[in-house]
Design an enzyme around this catalytic site. Structure first.
Site, PDB file in Angstrom:
ATOM      1  CB  SER A 110      34.316  54.883  34.664  1.00  0.00           C
ATOM      2  OG  SER A 110      35.422  53.572  34.442  1.00  0.00           O
TER       3      SER A 110
HETATM    4  N1  SAH Z   1      34.883  50.192  30.590  1.00  0.00           N
HETATM    5  C1  SAH Z   1      34.232  49.376  31.885  1.00  0.00           C
HETATM    6  C2  SAH Z   1      34.969  49.760  33.025  1.00  0.00           C
HETATM    7  C3  SAH Z   1      35.222  48.525  33.757  1.00  0.00           C
HETATM    8  S1  SAH Z   1      36.235  48.476  35.267  1.00  0.00           S
HETATM    9  C4  SAH Z   1      32.698  49.677  31.920  1.00  0.00           C
HETATM   10  O1  SAH Z   1      32.255  50.429  31.014  1.00  0.00           O
HETATM   11  O2  SAH Z   1      32.177  48.856  32.568  1.00  0.00           O
HETATM   12  C5  SAH Z   1      37.759  47.957  34.500  1.00  0.00           C
HETATM   13  C6  SAH Z   1      37.704  46.572  34.016  1.00  0.00           C
HETATM   14  O3  SAH Z   1      39.255  46.390  33.741  1.00  0.00           O
HETATM   15  C7  SAH Z   1      37.551  45.734  35.051  1.00  0.00           C
HETATM   16  O4  SAH Z   1      36.317  44.760  34.722  1.00  0.00           O
HETATM   17  C8  SAH Z   1      38.817  44.796  35.275  1.00  0.00           C
HETATM   18  O5  SAH Z   1      38.483  43.361  35.472  1.00  0.00           O
HETATM   19  C9  SAH Z   1      39.559  44.838  34.043  1.00  0.00           C
HETATM   20  N2  SAH Z   1      40.800  44.818  33.831  1.00  0.00           N
HETATM   21  C10 SAH Z   1      41.780  44.599  34.720  1.00  0.00           C
HETATM   22  N3  SAH Z   1      43.091  44.254  34.426  1.00  0.00           N
HETATM   23  C11 SAH Z   1      42.718  43.776  33.128  1.00  0.00           C
HETATM   24  C12 SAH Z   1      43.696  43.074  31.991  1.00  0.00           C
HETATM   25  N4  SAH Z   1      44.734  43.045  32.342  1.00  0.00           N
HETATM   26  N5  SAH Z   1      42.925  42.869  30.915  1.00  0.00           N
HETATM   27  C13 SAH Z   1      41.520  42.840  30.816  1.00  0.00           C
HETATM   28  N6  SAH Z   1      40.972  43.568  31.673  1.00  0.00           N
HETATM   29  C14 SAH Z   1      41.288  44.025  32.593  1.00  0.00           C
END
Ligand code: SAH
Length: 268
Positions: A110
């Site tokens: 993000s």
């Molecule tokens: N906080 C992260 C942002 C990653 S984007 C960073 O600093 O990089 C959001 C993430 O949420 C993705 O990797 C996606 O695979 C994950 N995600 C989506 N649905 C999810 C779920 N039900 N449980 C765990 N992770 C999930």
């Protein structure tokens, strides 16, 4: 996971005061993937341009402060964690711009301004204001582990869950030398929360669904706060939702329009 020794310097240097700028109306943490991929193609491998210098991330934090981010602990954390260690080396030169970047598997890290905004909102919760830290934190969506690293500087204990195994493994790798705080990375469906670690004083999601899973509000501690993106029919898109638990009751607010990757079911 093991945490053998600090890989990243944690310089808590001063941040310059700056004027407030108008609030951003729509935050776009997850820039459309094709744009991110196009930018990735434009990038060259970094050539020792000093990305390891604390000054680079301090400048990023100072810019976010100038744009209105006010929470000192969050600014210090943003000035401390080297974001370029969490992205592909071909993208490292963009790591301190206020932009989302691809992290593989259709996901993105993000935008720093959105991460800062969400952490600031968490800090404004009742228990965080009372004790000056985020307490026990649940993060849903570890991704590359960048936000988990920030959280570990701001909390007593962090549990972060990722549903995509390759990203979970990548985050473990990225954080292998990270010694700050008490951070656990789990592979699983974060919609179920993490009952063994509950209750949580702070819950933060990096992916947005149609509704907040009941497990999250059930696992929220008294005085705790949850911040998550969620689809809102009337707003015609995603909004940031803030939920506070007071005297066993849930108090909900809807804030900025946002654009996060979808919260998905199951693991992959
Ligand atoms: N906080 C992260 C942002 C990653 S984007 C960073 O600093 O990089 C959001 C993430 O949420 C993705 O990797 C996606 O695979 C994950 N995600 C989506 N649905 C999810 C779920 N039900 N449980 C765990 N992770 C999930």
């Amino acid at each position: 996971m093991t945490r053998p020794g600090p890989r990243f310097p944690v310089g808590l240097d001063r941040l310059k005061p700056a004027a407030r700028s108008p609030d951003t109306e729509v935050l776009r943490p997850q820039r459309p993937l094709h744009e991110a991929a196009r930018d990735a193609a434009r990038q060259q491998a970094p050539s020792g341009l000093g990305l390891d210098s604390p000054a680079v991330r301090e400048r990023m934090a100072a810019r976010l402060q100038a744009e209105g981010l006010r929470c000192e602990p969050v600014l210090r954390a943003l000035a401390s964690v080297p974001r370029h260690h969490f992205v592909d080396s071909a993208l490292a030169t963009q790591a301190y711009e206020d932009t989302a970047l691809p992290i593989g598997h259709g996901q993105t890290i993000s935008k720093p301004s959105v991460v800062g905004r969400m952490l600031e909102l968490l800090f404004a919760g009742d228990s965080a204001r009372a004790v000056g830290h985020l307490g026990r934190v649940l993060e849903i969506g570890t991704g590359c582990g960048y936000q988990a690293a920030l959280l570990s500087l701001l909390a007593r204990r962090v549990v972060s869950i990722e549903r995509l195994r390759p990203l979970h493994e990548k985050a473990c790798e990225n954080l292998a030398g990270w010694r700050e705080g008490d951070l656990r990375l789990l592979y699983g469906d974060g919609r179920a929360g993490h009952a063994p670690g509950a209750p949580f004083d702070s819950i933060i999601a990096a992916a947005g669904g149609e509704a907040l899973p009941d497990a999250w509000t059930a696992q929220l501690a008294e005085g705790g706060r949850l911040v998550a993106p969620m689809h809102d029919e009337r707003a015609g898109g995603q909004v940031l939702v803030v939920v506070d638990k007071r005297n066993g009751m849930l108090h909900r607010q809807q804030l900025d329009g946002v654009h996060f990757v979808p919260l998905k079911s199951g693991i992959a």
